[in-house]
Structure formats: C-alpha cells, structure tokens
Design an enzyme around this catalytic site. Sequence first.
Site, PDB file in Angstrom:
ATOM      1  CB  SER A  38      -0.927   0.003   1.221  1.00  0.00           C
ATOM      2  OG  SER A  38      -0.178  -0.076   2.423  1.00  0.00           O
ATOM      3  CB  SER A 107       3.060  -4.911   3.020  1.00  0.00           C
ATOM      4  OG  SER A 107       2.976  -3.899   3.978  1.00  0.00           O
ATOM      5  CG  PHE A 108      -2.633  -3.221   1.707  1.00  0.00           C
ATOM      6  CD1 PHE A 108      -3.800  -2.790   2.321  1.00  0.00           C
ATOM      7  CD2 PHE A 108      -2.639  -3.447   0.340  1.00  0.00           C
ATOM      8  CE1 PHE A 108      -4.971  -2.615   1.571  1.00  0.00           C
ATOM      9  CE2 PHE A 108      -3.788  -3.268  -0.419  1.00  0.00           C
ATOM     10  CZ  PHE A 108      -4.961  -2.858   0.213  1.00  0.00           C
ATOM     11  CG  ASP A 228       9.602  -4.673   7.232  1.00  0.00           C
ATOM     12  OD1 ASP A 228       9.368  -3.453   7.220  1.00  0.00           O
ATOM     13  OD2 ASP A 228       8.871  -5.510   6.655  1.00  0.00           O
ATOM     14  CG  HIS A 256       8.060  -3.268   3.848  1.00  0.00           C
ATOM     15  ND1 HIS A 256       7.510  -4.205   4.703  1.00  0.00           N
ATOM     16  CD2 HIS A 256       7.016  -2.765   3.135  1.00  0.00           C
ATOM     17  CE1 HIS A 256       6.211  -4.255   4.524  1.00  0.00           C
ATOM     18  NE2 HIS A 256       5.883  -3.405   3.573  1.00  0.00           N
TER      19      HIS A 256
END
Length: 285
Positions: A38, A107-108, A228, A256
């Site tokens: 995101s 992630s998202f 991260d 990340h």
Amino acid sequence: MNAPVDSPEIGREIIAAGFRTNLHDQGDGFPVMLIHGSGPGVTAWANWRLVIPELAKQRRVIAPDMLGFGYSERPADRVYNRERWVAHALGVMDELGLEQVDLVGNSFGGGLALALAIEHPGRVRRLVLMGSVGVSFPITKGLDAVWGYQPSFDTMRGLLDVFAYDRSLVNDELAELRYQASIRPGFQESFAAMFPAPRQRWVDNLASREVDIRSLPHETLILHGREDRVIPLQTSLTLARWIERCQLHVFSRCGHWTQIEHADRFARLVNDFLDEADQAAAGDS
C-alpha cells in the site's frame, strides 16, 4: 488511467466486482495471484516486476492493481476497507474464471490474502505472506509515514529509505518515478481516503482474529526482512506461531522489499513451495 500507452505498468483491463481493474496476466499453469502493498504510487508492476517473469515460467501469474491503487478504478464514494478489498480480489478471480489460486500477499496485501483464505478457504490452495500485516501491532513510525504520505519529491525520497535496507536500490531517479506516480490526477485524493489518521485503526482493520488464523488449513510460507522498518518482524513470528502448517524464512540485510532486495531468492522459495502442491496434485491425478 492517465498512463502512457507503452507503460509497462499497464496490463489489461477487466471488470472485477463492478470496477475497472488493471492487471497483469502472464504465463500458463496453475494460477498464482499476487496482491501488492500500500505504498504511495504503488502498482502491481512496481511491486512485482522483478519476480513476475520468473514465476511465469511455470505458472499463470495474475497481478492486479487493487481497488483505488495504480490504474484500477477509484470508487466514487472513496470507501476503503479490508472487506471491500477482499471482495475486489474475489471479483478478479471470478471474472477470470479461477476457482482456486495460490495466493501471495505483500504487506497490506498479506492482510488481504490472509482474510481471503480465512473467509473462502476453498478458493486458496497455498498461501504466501511477505512482510505481512494480518495481526494487530502498534503502528510503526515507518508505516504511519507511508500511510500519511503528502506528495513531494523529498518525502518520497525519505520513504524509499525506510522501505529498503540496501540503499543502492534507492536513488533520485526511482524517487522521481514514484513521486510522479503519486501525483497522477485523483491519486492523492484516493490515497488520503484509505488510511486517514488515527491510523492504528487501519492496522486493526487489516488484522484477522487469532482463532481464525489458528484454524487455517493451508500450507503457508511466511517471508520477512529482518531490518523491516514498516512492518515489524514480530508480526511474522506471531503468524508462524498461530498457523499450524507453515514455514518462516527471515532475510538478513533486508528491509520491507524482500521481493526486490532478494528477488532471485524470493522467486526460488515461492516456486519451490508451490511446486510441492503441483507435484502432489499430479500424484493424485
């Protein structure tokens, strides 16, 4: 939507869950769907460009721009939440006639992949979670900065430093490209509507219940960068404790961007993990 006709970020357009959706569709074989993160200016291509070609050598790779991101449609009501994004991901599968996929979430996108597997377990064969949300945690300064992005070149340059451990991946050219992507007409209005402050509530909205995570029947591969600064490693350690059938790989000297900073190793791990399911299916046939 407002992209040069020769832009590699443009794949093909379908209607998914009622919305125009830009997606990349490459390769043949059992389908794997990739759900991006995101970050501001993100597209499926920007997120997955280094690993799509390798994965597509032996499987069909589906990588959509999720609702409100990239070159997919932005809903007029500007309402965004986990439930709507999961419905959009299912809409992509339905429109393409995909009864079941392997699902990879970044992630998202990991939070969405986890929720989709919980709510519709028969639609997912195997699950890959990379630097994933999906459990509640105190929001990091890095994630708060990502979701609170206000367009400027300097801000984007600073965010890229947060994303990557390897600073050689971060330069002014990349920052300019991502900055320009973030100021396309309508983008910032949409992005600002997704995660308004206070942003802890959006971490919690993307989290699934512990009892549901513990009940997952899927073989799951969990990947995380040790350094991260956006999603803490602890989230993947928690997922690894709660998911019965899982394996966890932690990458040192990695932020990340596992799929970018360690693209070759990422693709090998994912291919090997999904190959096991391919071989089991061939043995059953």
